[in-house]
Design a protein around this motif. Structure first.
Motif, PDB file in Angstrom:
ATOM      1  N   PRO A 236      -1.021 -25.487 -19.918  1.00 30.57           N
ATOM      2  CA  PRO A 236       0.003 -26.059 -20.808  1.00 30.57           C
ATOM      3  C   PRO A 236      -0.518 -27.063 -21.835  1.00 30.57           C
ATOM      4  N   PHE A 237      -1.319 -28.048 -21.416  1.00 27.56           N
ATOM      5  CA  PHE A 237      -1.813 -29.028 -22.387  1.00 27.56           C
ATOM      6  C   PHE A 237      -2.680 -28.346 -23.438  1.00 27.56           C
ATOM      7  N   GLU A 238      -3.511 -27.412 -23.001  1.00 29.07           N
ATOM      8  CA  GLU A 238      -4.372 -26.692 -23.938  1.00 29.07           C
ATOM      9  C   GLU A 238      -3.536 -25.835 -24.880  1.00 29.07           C
ATOM     10  N   ALA A 239      -2.463 -25.224 -24.352  1.00 27.70           N
ATOM     11  CA  ALA A 239      -1.582 -24.418 -25.197  1.00 27.70           C
ATOM     12  C   ALA A 239      -0.904 -25.281 -26.260  1.00 27.70           C
ATOM     13  N   GLY A 240      -0.505 -26.499 -25.872  1.00 26.42           N
ATOM     14  CA  GLY A 240       0.085 -27.410 -26.844  1.00 26.42           C
ATOM     15  C   GLY A 240      -0.897 -27.814 -27.923  1.00 26.42           C
ATOM     16  N   LYS A 241      -2.125 -28.084 -27.506  1.00 26.03           N
ATOM     17  CA  LYS A 241      -3.174 -28.420 -28.480  1.00 26.03           C
ATOM     18  C   LYS A 241      -3.431 -27.252 -29.422  1.00 26.03           C
ATOM     19  N   GLN A 242      -3.516 -26.058 -28.836  1.00 26.84           N
ATOM     20  CA  GLN A 242      -3.746 -24.857 -29.637  1.00 26.84           C
ATOM     21  C   GLN A 242      -2.654 -24.688 -30.690  1.00 26.84           C
ATOM     22  N   ALA A 243      -1.408 -24.913 -30.285  1.00 29.34           N
ATOM     23  CA  ALA A 243      -0.283 -24.767 -31.204  1.00 29.34           C
ATOM     24  C   ALA A 243      -0.345 -25.799 -32.330  1.00 29.34           C
ATOM     25  N   MET A 244      -0.573 -27.063 -31.964  1.00 30.21           N
ATOM     26  CA  MET A 244      -0.618 -28.114 -32.976  1.00 30.21           C
ATOM     27  C   MET A 244      -1.761 -27.879 -33.960  1.00 30.21           C
ATOM     28  N   ASP A 245      -2.954 -27.561 -33.459  1.00 27.30           N
ATOM     29  CA  ASP A 245      -4.099 -27.338 -34.339  1.00 27.30           C
ATOM     30  C   ASP A 245      -3.841 -26.178 -35.287  1.00 27.30           C
ATOM     31  N   SER A 246      -3.273 -25.091 -34.769  1.00 30.32           N
ATOM     32  CA  SER A 246      -3.038 -23.913 -35.593  1.00 30.32           C
ATOM     33  C   SER A 246      -1.935 -24.144 -36.628  1.00 30.32           C
ATOM     34  N   LEU A 247      -0.847 -24.725 -36.201  1.00 26.84           N
ATOM     35  CA  LEU A 247       0.278 -24.932 -37.110  1.00 26.84           C
ATOM     36  C   LEU A 247      -0.052 -25.925 -38.218  1.00 26.84           C
ATOM     37  N   MET A 248      -0.772 -26.986 -37.874  1.00 24.59           N
ATOM     38  CA  MET A 248      -1.064 -28.010 -38.871  1.00 24.59           C
ATOM     39  C   MET A 248      -2.184 -27.606 -39.818  1.00 24.59           C
ATOM     40  N   ALA A 249      -2.854 -26.479 -39.509  1.00 24.53           N
ATOM     41  CA  ALA A 249      -3.889 -25.968 -40.413  1.00 24.53           C
ATOM     42  C   ALA A 249      -3.297 -25.065 -41.486  1.00 24.53           C
ATOM     43  N   ALA A 265       4.439 -30.109 -25.207  1.00 23.27           N
ATOM     44  CA  ALA A 265       4.667 -31.141 -26.224  1.00 23.27           C
ATOM     45  C   ALA A 265       3.636 -32.256 -26.118  1.00 23.27           C
ATOM     46  N   ALA A 266       3.298 -32.657 -24.887  1.00 25.58           N
ATOM     47  CA  ALA A 266       2.303 -33.716 -24.705  1.00 25.58           C
ATOM     48  C   ALA A 266       0.940 -33.264 -25.200  1.00 25.58           C
ATOM     49  N   GLY A 267       0.571 -32.016 -24.901  1.00 25.09           N
ATOM     50  CA  GLY A 267      -0.700 -31.498 -25.396  1.00 25.09           C
ATOM     51  C   GLY A 267      -0.739 -31.465 -26.904  1.00 25.09           C
ATOM     52  N   GLY A 268       0.384 -31.070 -27.529  1.00 29.57           N
ATOM     53  CA  GLY A 268       0.453 -31.049 -28.983  1.00 29.57           C
ATOM     54  C   GLY A 268       0.414 -32.440 -29.592  1.00 29.57           C
ATOM     55  N   LEU A 269       1.166 -33.361 -28.992  1.00 33.70           N
ATOM     56  CA  LEU A 269       1.218 -34.731 -29.505  1.00 33.70           C
ATOM     57  C   LEU A 269      -0.167 -35.388 -29.451  1.00 33.70           C
ATOM     58  N   LEU A 270      -0.862 -35.254 -28.327  1.00 39.56           N
ATOM     59  CA  LEU A 270      -2.188 -35.854 -28.174  1.00 39.56           C
ATOM     60  C   LEU A 270      -3.199 -35.211 -29.115  1.00 39.56           C
ATOM     61  N   ALA A 271      -3.092 -33.893 -29.299  1.00 37.77           N
ATOM     62  CA  ALA A 271      -3.989 -33.212 -30.232  1.00 37.77           C
ATOM     63  C   ALA A 271      -3.738 -33.676 -31.661  1.00 37.77           C
ATOM     64  N   GLY A 272      -2.470 -33.883 -32.005  1.00 36.70           N
ATOM     65  CA  GLY A 272      -2.151 -34.371 -33.339  1.00 36.70           C
ATOM     66  C   GLY A 272      -2.724 -35.754 -33.582  1.00 36.70           C
ATOM     67  N   GLN A 273      -2.626 -36.621 -32.596  1.00 36.34           N
ATOM     68  CA  GLN A 273      -3.193 -37.962 -32.740  1.00 36.34           C
ATOM     69  C   GLN A 273      -4.702 -37.915 -32.904  1.00 36.34           C
ATOM     70  N   ARG A 274      -5.355 -37.053 -32.132  1.00 38.84           N
ATOM     71  CA  ARG A 274      -6.807 -36.929 -32.236  1.00 38.84           C
ATOM     72  C   ARG A 274      -7.212 -36.449 -33.626  1.00 38.84           C
ATOM     73  N   ALA A 275      -6.344 -35.628 -34.228  1.00 32.60           N
ATOM     74  CA  ALA A 275      -6.629 -35.115 -35.576  1.00 32.60           C
ATOM     75  C   ALA A 275      -6.226 -36.101 -36.671  1.00 32.60           C
TER      76      ALA A 275
END
Length: 347
Positions: A236-249, A265-275
């Motif tokens: 799940p966290f990796e899936a959220g990160k994958q979604a955020m990275d792909s969508l924001m690109a 959502a948590a995986g996406g939120l944390l990935a967004g902050q890292r980016a």
């Protein structure tokens, strides 16, 4: 000369503490001890304490199999849920179990992990043990499970969903309305490029109903739905990160994202902050489930809270009442339960 005789074996059941032994030691009738286990609400506090002390002292274990055979029903209620380890179902399980145990019934739990085949196997096993009642999750079942549910002669409840046209008792909410609520909330905040991220678990069909509610709401507003599907069985966290990275690109990129659950959502939120994204200024984030970590994230997670505890308590109450147990509890409302949008900092 060495004796060839084998040492005598202790006969099974020899020396076993019986219900009558407990009754004699506690100074009550065997019927009262039986009632202590089967209908504890009908035993006074003073007698319950006395019997419990003797049960503890003697290490007495009631023969529930014999009791079940005598009454043609056990005191076990089976429940099949998609994921035992998932935090989203924890309060439902606890509320259900607590309500049952107060009336002498126990929960037997199985996980399908969103597999119709695994659910069918669990339902078949439970029904083979003649449970007092059976609980399944949602309305998505295999043909084999549907046949067993139709033929079962025990109280049945479908939880975490609401389909009043179906035969089993319904205790849950309408998943499509969750997607509608999330989309309307973001539209009301001025967001227009709103994406939806599906669960990475392919069998989570209820999440697809939430997706459909979101998509219909966007179309009604004259906007095009935007759905991202993570890699199959991605954590799940990796899936959220994958979604955020792909969508924001992408160009243009979304200004808000609804995730199928809070883990995503948590995986996406944390990935967004890292980016380097500023959430919600650059992209708002909304989840589903209101997991324990949701208010602890920075920013805290806006999400939709399902009535998880209420589902468990109400489902147990309706089953007990169907079994003729007096619970002194109101089993209403008869309609769908309400989910609550929890507004925090991420949207």
């Amino acid at each position: 000369m060495t004796s060839s005789r084998e040492p005598s074996r202790k006969r099974r059941g020899a020396g076993r503490v019986t219900l009558n032994t407990v009754a004699q030691r506690a100074g009550v009738s065997a019927i009262t001890v039986s009632r202590f286990f089967n209908q504890p609400e009908q035993v006074s506090d003073e007698l319950r304490e006395r019997i419990q002390a003797v049960v503890t002292e003697l290490g007495y274990v009631p023969n529930m199999v014999a009791g079940g055979l005598a009454s043609a029903r056990g005191r076990i209620i089976g429940m099949v849920i998609p994921n035992i380890s998932g935090p989203i179902f924890a309060n439902t399980i606890q509320g259900f179990s607590d309500t049952l145990s107060r009336h002498g019934y126990q929960l037997l739990l199985a996980s399908s992990y969103f597999s119709e085949e695994q659910e069918e196997s669990a339902v078949r096993a439970f029904l083979g043990w003649s449970p007092a009642a059976l609980v399944v999750t949602s309305h998505f079942h295999s043909a084999g499970t549907e046949k067993m549910l139709a033929d079962a002669d025990v109280p049945l409840v479908e939880i975490w969903d609401y389909r009043p046209e179906r035969a089993p008792m319904q205790v849950g909410f309408v998943h499509r309305e969750v997607g509608v609520s999330a989309a309307r909330y973001l539209l009301g905040k001025g967001y227009r490029r709103i994406a939806f991220v599906q669960n990475s678990v392919a069998g989570d069909l209820s999440a697809l109903e939430r997706r459909d509610g979101y998509a219909d709401t966007l179309r009604e507003a004259g906007l095009e739905p935007w759905v991202f599907v993570p890699s199959a069985d991605c954590a799940p966290f990796e899936a959220g990160k994958q979604a955020m990275d792909s969508l924001m690109a992408r160009t243009p990129r979304p200004d808000a994202i609804i995730f199928a659950n809070d883990n995503l959502a948590a995986g996406g939120l944390l990935a967004g902050q890292r980016a380097g994204l500023r959430i919600p200024r650059d992209c708002a984030v909304v989840g589903f489930g209101d997991y324990a970590f949701a208010p602890m994230l920075m920013p805290s997670l806006t999400t939709i809270r399902p009535p998880a505890l209420q589902i468990g308590e109400l489902a147990a109450t309706r089953i007990l009442q169907a079994l003729g147990v007096s619970t002194m509890a109101d089993s209403s409302p008869p309609g769908p339960l309400d989910c609550q949008l929890i507004e925090r900092e991420s949207a």
